[in-house]
Design a protein around this motif. Structure first.
Motif, PDB file in Angstrom:
ATOM      1  N   ARG A   8      19.503  -5.156  70.413  1.00 29.01           N
ATOM      2  CA  ARG A   8      19.017  -6.390  71.034  1.00 29.01           C
ATOM      3  C   ARG A   8      18.907  -7.508  69.999  1.00 29.01           C
ATOM      4  O   ARG A   8      19.274  -8.656  70.262  1.00 29.01           O
ATOM      5  CB  ARG A   8      17.687  -6.146  71.745  1.00 29.01           C
ATOM      6  CG  ARG A   8      17.853  -5.393  73.052  1.00 29.01           C
ATOM      7  CD  ARG A   8      16.567  -5.287  73.838  1.00 29.01           C
ATOM      8  NE  ARG A   8      15.708  -4.220  73.387  1.00 29.01           N
ATOM      9  CZ  ARG A   8      15.860  -2.937  73.703  1.00 29.01           C
ATOM     10  NH1 ARG A   8      16.863  -2.552  74.484  1.00 29.01           N
ATOM     11  NH2 ARG A   8      15.028  -2.029  73.258  1.00 29.01           N
ATOM     12  N   LYS A  63      30.537   1.088  77.069  1.00 30.18           N
ATOM     13  CA  LYS A  63      30.192   1.311  78.473  1.00 30.18           C
ATOM     14  C   LYS A  63      30.893   2.540  79.040  1.00 30.18           C
ATOM     15  O   LYS A  63      30.710   2.881  80.205  1.00 30.18           O
ATOM     16  CB  LYS A  63      30.554   0.083  79.301  1.00 30.18           C
ATOM     17  CG  LYS A  63      29.702  -1.135  78.986  1.00 30.18           C
ATOM     18  CD  LYS A  63      30.197  -2.326  79.800  1.00 30.18           C
ATOM     19  CE  LYS A  63      29.398  -3.568  79.569  1.00 30.18           C
ATOM     20  NZ  LYS A  63      29.916  -4.703  80.359  1.00 30.18           N
ATOM     21  N   ALA A  98      23.125  -8.698  77.836  1.00 30.08           N
ATOM     22  CA  ALA A  98      22.748  -7.899  79.009  1.00 30.08           C
ATOM     23  C   ALA A  98      22.911  -6.407  78.725  1.00 30.08           C
ATOM     24  O   ALA A  98      22.054  -5.596  79.103  1.00 30.08           O
ATOM     25  CB  ALA A  98      23.579  -8.316  80.221  1.00 30.08           C
ATOM     26  N   TRP A  99      24.008  -6.039  78.072  1.00 25.85           N
ATOM     27  CA  TRP A  99      24.211  -4.630  77.700  1.00 25.85           C
ATOM     28  C   TRP A  99      23.070  -4.158  76.812  1.00 25.85           C
ATOM     29  O   TRP A  99      22.489  -3.104  77.056  1.00 25.85           O
ATOM     30  CB  TRP A  99      25.561  -4.466  76.985  1.00 25.85           C
ATOM     31  CG  TRP A  99      25.693  -3.156  76.270  1.00 25.85           C
ATOM     32  CD1 TRP A  99      25.977  -1.937  76.829  1.00 25.85           C
ATOM     33  CD2 TRP A  99      25.500  -2.921  74.877  1.00 25.85           C
ATOM     34  NE1 TRP A  99      25.979  -0.965  75.862  1.00 25.85           N
ATOM     35  CE2 TRP A  99      25.689  -1.540  74.652  1.00 25.85           C
ATOM     36  CE3 TRP A  99      25.187  -3.736  73.799  1.00 25.85           C
ATOM     37  CZ2 TRP A  99      25.571  -0.966  73.385  1.00 25.85           C
ATOM     38  CZ3 TRP A  99      25.072  -3.168  72.537  1.00 25.85           C
ATOM     39  CH2 TRP A  99      25.270  -1.801  72.344  1.00 25.85           C
ATOM     40  N   ALA A 101      20.063  -5.375  76.530  1.00 23.59           N
ATOM     41  CA  ALA A 101      18.776  -5.402  77.235  1.00 23.59           C
ATOM     42  C   ALA A 101      18.556  -4.128  78.052  1.00 23.59           C
ATOM     43  O   ALA A 101      17.417  -3.667  78.196  1.00 23.59           O
ATOM     44  CB  ALA A 101      18.704  -6.633  78.139  1.00 23.59           C
ATOM     45  N   ARG A 102      19.637  -3.567  78.584  1.00 19.83           N
ATOM     46  CA  ARG A 102      19.542  -2.334  79.386  1.00 19.83           C
ATOM     47  C   ARG A 102      19.515  -1.068  78.526  1.00 19.83           C
ATOM     48  O   ARG A 102      19.223   0.019  79.018  1.00 19.83           O
ATOM     49  CB  ARG A 102      20.728  -2.246  80.344  1.00 19.83           C
ATOM     50  CG  ARG A 102      20.752  -3.281  81.429  1.00 19.83           C
ATOM     51  CD  ARG A 102      21.870  -3.024  82.440  1.00 19.83           C
ATOM     52  NE  ARG A 102      23.197  -2.955  81.847  1.00 19.83           N
ATOM     53  CZ  ARG A 102      23.999  -4.002  81.661  1.00 19.83           C
ATOM     54  NH1 ARG A 102      23.603  -5.209  82.011  1.00 19.83           N
ATOM     55  NH2 ARG A 102      25.189  -3.845  81.128  1.00 19.83           N
ATOM     56  N   ARG A 104      18.791   1.943  76.075  1.00 24.09           N
ATOM     57  CA  ARG A 104      17.670   2.767  75.608  1.00 24.09           C
ATOM     58  C   ARG A 104      18.145   3.498  74.362  1.00 24.09           C
ATOM     59  O   ARG A 104      19.343   3.709  74.167  1.00 24.09           O
ATOM     60  CB  ARG A 104      17.274   3.781  76.673  1.00 24.09           C
ATOM     61  CG  ARG A 104      16.772   3.149  77.971  1.00 24.09           C
ATOM     62  CD  ARG A 104      16.637   4.184  79.075  1.00 24.09           C
ATOM     63  NE  ARG A 104      17.950   4.800  79.297  1.00 24.09           N
ATOM     64  CZ  ARG A 104      18.156   6.099  79.520  1.00 24.09           C
ATOM     65  NH1 ARG A 104      17.177   6.952  79.574  1.00 24.09           N
ATOM     66  NH2 ARG A 104      19.381   6.566  79.694  1.00 24.09           N
ATOM     67  N   ASP A 107      20.622   6.173  74.831  1.00 28.05           N
ATOM     68  CA  ASP A 107      21.986   5.772  75.183  1.00 28.05           C
ATOM     69  C   ASP A 107      22.904   5.709  73.968  1.00 28.05           C
ATOM     70  O   ASP A 107      24.127   5.671  74.115  1.00 28.05           O
ATOM     71  CB  ASP A 107      21.987   4.405  75.864  1.00 28.05           C
ATOM     72  CG  ASP A 107      21.263   4.415  77.193  1.00 28.05           C
ATOM     73  OD1 ASP A 107      21.252   5.467  77.865  1.00 28.05           O
ATOM     74  OD2 ASP A 107      20.699   3.352  77.548  1.00 28.05           O
TER      75      ASP A 107
END
Length: 165
Positions: A8, A63, A98-99, A101-102, A104, A107
């Motif tokens: 982030r 992704k 955005a990636w 922000a999501r 964890r 991940d």
């Protein structure tokens, strides 16, 4: 090794630094942005295009897209229109933020597999390494653009991370 919070932070840094370079490049003519300057990708515009497309490819890998080159075509010459580039760069910055922000921490564990280019070669790398590459690659080439802009008489902002608001 790294965390979601690191991603982030680096996504925010990416947005800030890209805005700095675009603002500085706005002061140049179209010809000056495309002028051969002895850099690896020759010009300011071509290097910025490389970053735009490489960000897309690396982000798609993160992704889970195993064949991003089938839909994302790297181009040093496109976009050639500066206003179009600026709009696309803003969208890509938002996509990276955005990636992140999501994201964890969990991940970032595990491996990513993809088939670049012709698809004949299978590459497998730790997800953390691919995330680091996204941000390290940006920093590397933005440094080249910063130097070219400075030599062209433009004045991009400092790049020091501690200056990020």
């Amino acid at each position: 090794m790294i965390s979601a919070e690191y991603c982030r932070l680096m996504a925010r840094y990416n947005t800030w630094q890209n805005a700095s370079l675009v603002t500085a490049a706005d002061r140049l003519t179209h010809e000056d942005r495309w002028k051969e300057r002895g850099a690896f990708f020759r010009s300011i515009a071509a290097t910025l295009n490389h970053l735009y497309w490489a960000d897309a490819l690396i982000l798609e890998r993160l992704k889970g897209n195993v064949r991003p080159e089938q839909t994302i075509k790297h181009s040093l010459a496109n976009p050639s229109d500066w206003e179009a580039f600026k709009a696309l760069r803003l969208q890509r910055n938002e996509e990276i933020e955005a990636w992140s922000a999501r994201l964890r921490d969990a991940d970032l564990n595990g491996m990513l597999v993809w088939n670049p280019g012709d698809g004949a070669t299978r590459i497998e790398k730790p997800k953390m390494l691919v995330a680091i590459q996204l941000f390290n690659h940006q920093t590397h080439h933005r440094g080249q653009v910063h130097a070219m802009l400075t030599a062209a008489g433009a004045d991009p902002e400092p790049t020091d991370l501690h200056l990020l608001a």
